[in-house]
Design an enzyme around this catalytic site. Structure first.
Site, PDB file in Angstrom:
ATOM      1  CB  CYS A  47       6.903   4.537  17.103  1.00  0.00           C
ATOM      2  SG  CYS A  47       7.374   4.462  18.804  1.00  0.00           S
ATOM      3  CB  THR A  90      11.194 -10.178 -11.263  1.00  0.00           C
ATOM      4  OG1 THR A  90      12.301 -10.009 -12.134  1.00  0.00           O
ATOM      5  CG2 THR A  90      10.545 -11.537 -11.487  1.00  0.00           C
ATOM      6  CG  HIS A 123      -0.154  -6.634   5.180  1.00  0.00           C
ATOM      7  ND1 HIS A 123      -0.084  -6.176   6.477  1.00  0.00           N
ATOM      8  CD2 HIS A 123       0.133  -5.568   4.401  1.00  0.00           C
ATOM      9  CE1 HIS A 123       0.257  -4.893   6.465  1.00  0.00           C
ATOM     10  NE2 HIS A 123       0.383  -4.500   5.217  1.00  0.00           N
ATOM     11  N   GLY A 133       0.822  -1.207   0.000  1.00  0.00           N
ATOM     12  CA  GLY A 133       0.000   0.000   0.000  1.00  0.00           C
ATOM     13  C   GLY A 133       0.855   1.256   0.000  1.00  0.00           C
ATOM     14  CB  THR A 134       4.086   2.007   1.659  1.00  0.00           C
ATOM     15  OG1 THR A 134       3.529   1.716   2.944  1.00  0.00           O
ATOM     16  CG2 THR A 134       5.051   3.170   1.772  1.00  0.00           C
ATOM     17  CG  ASN A 186      -4.579   4.635   8.521  1.00  0.00           C
ATOM     18  OD1 ASN A 186      -5.045   5.553   7.838  1.00  0.00           O
ATOM     19  ND2 ASN A 186      -3.447   4.749   9.166  1.00  0.00           N
ATOM     20  CB  SER A 231      -2.162  -3.377   1.314  1.00  0.00           C
ATOM     21  OG  SER A 231      -1.105  -4.058   1.926  1.00  0.00           O
TER      22      SER A 231
END
Ligand code: PLP
Length: 372
Positions: A317, A231, A195, A69-70, A147, A193
């Site tokens: 953080c 790839t 995950h 996603g980043t 989020n 994304s």
């Protein structure tokens, strides 16, 4: 362990793992190669792309596989800026850092940026977006669901405004899969994304409307129709496609919302000085973000961790410094941001876990307040 941090990441589903396994072991060819091994991998990639296109409701030629996603947020902001050379960007003030920081980088390179603030419910007003439009606006980013507080935005209205003014609209859908329909037809690009919905880490898919003005960030290969060199991770793409197919059905939303609602109503009624951050209704079923007056969010997080419960504060953080969430600060002020804890529920959570978490929280908050 009780895992209440499903917005951070989720466990890989068995059927996703099973679908990925052949592409890690036997069908390991490079999908660009001109031989049998390459063709087998290319077939897997083709099938995965078709599956994602069906879930998105687009043509498979408009699906791009990326590393996460980043990367998608970076490609949207920087890719559109690179294609235009100059101009003005509209960014919601509650975007993920991948969009916020990309926009700030672009501002250092001469692009003008307007950050649109949310209201106290965590909603971005389409009218505010429209008010921010300038003659030279080239790009707008307003995410589907936030989020940290899970609030759902009016993608359709914002997309229509952007289309009317000829502005590229990017919608980060990373936290919205299975909760709201994809903004196909009114966003120029959107991303997911894997995950976040029981797929593998390091795998994202992005819809980019055919004919969009966008330049690659990663050069050095013809992959992904010249927009993303490198790839392709075939196993990850296959895993993403299966996880997405599962997730878009939204089959577990009722169970997840039930747990979340039970948790919120118990915490708000049984623990004094607690406030739910973000709109009560317009939010994804999994998210409960609560401020605990007089307690630092980090303290609660550490104490819950000692009891085997995983949550998040939504704080960034970096370099050892804990900064209060920019999202909660924008909607409710710094104080509420400092005492906020994010609980995000998933399909594998149970009522017993909710019960245990509420009891643990009651003890922890009372102890922290008594020690003051
Ligand atoms: N966008 C949103 C809304 C997110 O919540 C996240 C991850 O937390 C990302 C983007 C980044 O996704 P990834 O972890 O795949 O890089």
């Amino acid at each position: 362990m009780i895992y209440l941090d499903n917005a951070a990441t989720t466990v890989l589903d068995e059927n996703v793992f099973a679908a990925m396994l052949p592409y890690l072991k036997t069908e390991y060819g490079n999908p660009q190669s001109q031989h049998a091994a390459g063709r087998m991998a290319a077939e897997g990639l083709l099938a995965a792309r078709d599956k994602v296109a069906r879930a998105f409701g687009c043509d498979s030629g408009e699906v791009y596989f990326l590393s996460g996603g980043t990367e998608a947020g970076n490609l949207a902001v920087k890719g559109v800026c690179a294609a235009h050379g100059s101009g003005h960007l509209i960014i919601s003030a509650i975007e993920h850092p991948c969009v916020m920081e990309s926009a700030l980088e672009m501002s250092k390179r001469g692009f003008a940026v307007t950050f649109v603030q949310p209201d106290e419910r965590g909603i971005i007003s389409p009218e505010e977006v429209e008010n921010a439009v300038r003659k030279d606006t080239v790009f707008c980013a307003v995410m589907a669901a936030n989020n940290e507080v899970g609030t759902i935005q009016n993608m359709q209205k914002i997309g229509e405004i952007c289309a009317h003014h000829g502005i590229f609209y990017y919608c980060d859908c990373v936290q919205a899969v299975g909760c709201v329909p994809f903004p196909i037809g009114y966003a120029d690009a959107f991303s997911v994304s894997a995950h976040k919905f029981h797929g593998p880490k390091g795998a994202a898919a992005m819809y980019i409307k055919r004919g969009s003005k966008i330049s690659p960030l990663i050069s050095g290969g013809m992959q992904e129709r010249n927009l993303r060199g490198g790839t392709v991770n075939v196993a990850a793409a296959v895993g993403l496609s299966v996880a997405l197919e599962n997730a878009v059905k939204g089959e577990n939303n009722t169970h997840i919302a039930l747990l979340r609602d039970r948790f919120v109503s118990r915490v708000l009624s049984e623990i004094p000085q607690t406030t739910l951050n973000g709109d009560k209704i317009l939010r994804v079923p999994s998210n409960a973000n609560i401020s605990f007056g007089g307690c630092a969010g980090e303290n609660i997080l550490f104490c819950l961790d000692l009891k085997g419960i995983c949550v998040s504060t939504g704080s960034a953080c970096s370099a050892g410094a804990v900064a209060p969430s920019h999202v909660i600060a924008a909607i409710a002020g710094e104080e509420r941001a400092k005492s906020a804890v994010r609980f995000t529920f998933g399909k594998y959570n149970t009522e017993e876990e909710v019960e245990y978490a509420v009891c643990a929280l009651k003890q922890i908050v009372a102890k922290i307040r008594n020690e003051k």
